[in-house]
Scaffold this active site. Sequence first.
Site, PDB file in Angstrom:
ATOM      1  N   HIS A 306       0.857  -1.182   0.000  1.00  0.00           N
ATOM      2  CA  HIS A 306       0.000   0.000   0.000  1.00  0.00           C
ATOM      3  C   HIS A 306       0.891   1.228   0.000  1.00  0.00           C
ATOM      4  O   HIS A 306       1.984   1.219   0.575  1.00  0.00           O
ATOM      5  CB  HIS A 306      -0.905   0.003   1.247  1.00  0.00           C
ATOM      6  CG  HIS A 306      -2.037   0.982   1.163  1.00  0.00           C
ATOM      7  ND1 HIS A 306      -1.883   2.313   1.494  1.00  0.00           N
ATOM      8  CD2 HIS A 306      -3.333   0.829   0.793  1.00  0.00           C
ATOM      9  CE1 HIS A 306      -3.044   2.929   1.329  1.00  0.00           C
ATOM     10  NE2 HIS A 306      -3.937   2.069   0.909  1.00  0.00           N
ATOM     11  N   ASP A 363      -7.867  -4.733  -0.429  1.00  0.00           N
ATOM     12  CA  ASP A 363      -8.409  -5.311  -1.649  1.00  0.00           C
ATOM     13  C   ASP A 363      -8.246  -6.822  -1.700  1.00  0.00           C
ATOM     14  O   ASP A 363      -8.962  -7.495  -2.444  1.00  0.00           O
ATOM     15  CB  ASP A 363      -7.719  -4.703  -2.877  1.00  0.00           C
ATOM     16  CG  ASP A 363      -7.843  -3.201  -2.917  1.00  0.00           C
ATOM     17  OD1 ASP A 363      -8.985  -2.720  -2.846  1.00  0.00           O
ATOM     18  OD2 ASP A 363      -6.815  -2.516  -2.994  1.00  0.00           O
TER      19      ASP A 363
END
Length: 429
Positions: A306, A363
């Site tokens: 991320h 996700d």
Amino acid sequence: MSETARLQLGDQHIDLAVITGTENERALDISQLRNTTGLITLDEGYVNTGSTSSAITYLDGEKGILRYRGYAIEEIAEHCDFVETSYLLMYGELPNAEQLHDFRMSLRRHTMLHEDIKSFYSGFPRDAHPMASLSAVVSALSTFYQDSLDPRDPRQVEISTHRLMAKLPTIAAFSHKKSIGQPFFYPRNDLTYCENFLNMMFAVPTEPHEIDPDFVDAVNLLLIVHADHEQNCSTSTVRMVGSSDANLFASIAAGICALWGPLHGGANQACVEMLEQIIADGGDIGKYVDMAKDKNSGFRLMGFGHRVYKNYDPRARIIKGVCDRLLAKMQRVDPLFDVAKELEEVALKDPYFVERKLYPNVDFYSGVVYRALGIPVPMFTVLFAMGRLPGWIAHWLEMHSSPNKRIHRPRQVYTGSRTRKFIPVEKRA
């Protein structure tokens, strides 16, 4: 005395104020840099640039911390539903019982769409991506609700925020029904926010539909963990568009378009497609892990790492728990989830991933949960938009209430041609 940093340019010294946030985040105030020196800063992708001060969401990527208005995401996910979380983000405080009841009732009164909006869906191709339909219809709301477009009128703003919160699930469900050729199912105001959405998604006129409470809980948690995430691409887009005094519907439509990108909200869809690719190729995890390590392979392992988090994404922990409970209840053996678990184990142990802090992100599991709920892959990002809506609204409201509000206008460093002499077309080589 406030702290300052000194910048030296040749013989010139410039003092820059150091701004400290409530969590001891520190920033250099460069707002007067160009006026003082004629220089600007260059920061491709705004990786090191703070575009605003905000009191909505705090995250610490190194420690894996996420808080909404000061409350830990873990506590919010355990004790609140999505509507209460939305109130917290938009209004800044947790509601009392009366405030929460009034908010719920207001949302229920605004769930229906103007009948003429259905003609938009008639004009869309059946295979249109639902994110395209979502952004188009949300933008069109500004033509149907012209009584609530003034960003300077608090009452109009409140009406438009409640309308958006109430209508987005209806718009989303209609997009799904259009794609599968089923009749639209109207909202029911006797149902909760998440129950209503699932009913509009999956009910049909020919038989009764039972809403699984565990499915409702799963959607509720997914929406909560997606509700806000600081100054990400789509939130920054909403703020930038809103800074021009564009109405809320137009600003949110722009945020939906930004979220659609596979590097942002579309990443959960890309993650499921990657897992399906691995399964179709024989399920050889090692092969794809090796490809991910090879910079020349062109393969990217979706769902890991991320921009901000350099630790385990706290949202991923919550969603993984939902995924475990949901699949256990359904007694469903899903090879996709097995591949996902094996990939996670590799990522948490393999030195390549550990050293680079490439942990599973939000996700990684959200797409698996959506799949278990029976939500089709093109709708994954739509669910993300539904969850992110109160965060977008909160940032739009915060920006407009700031005494420092001004239209966003980034600078650039020009690298094109210098002044050139114009050549008539007949003399060009």
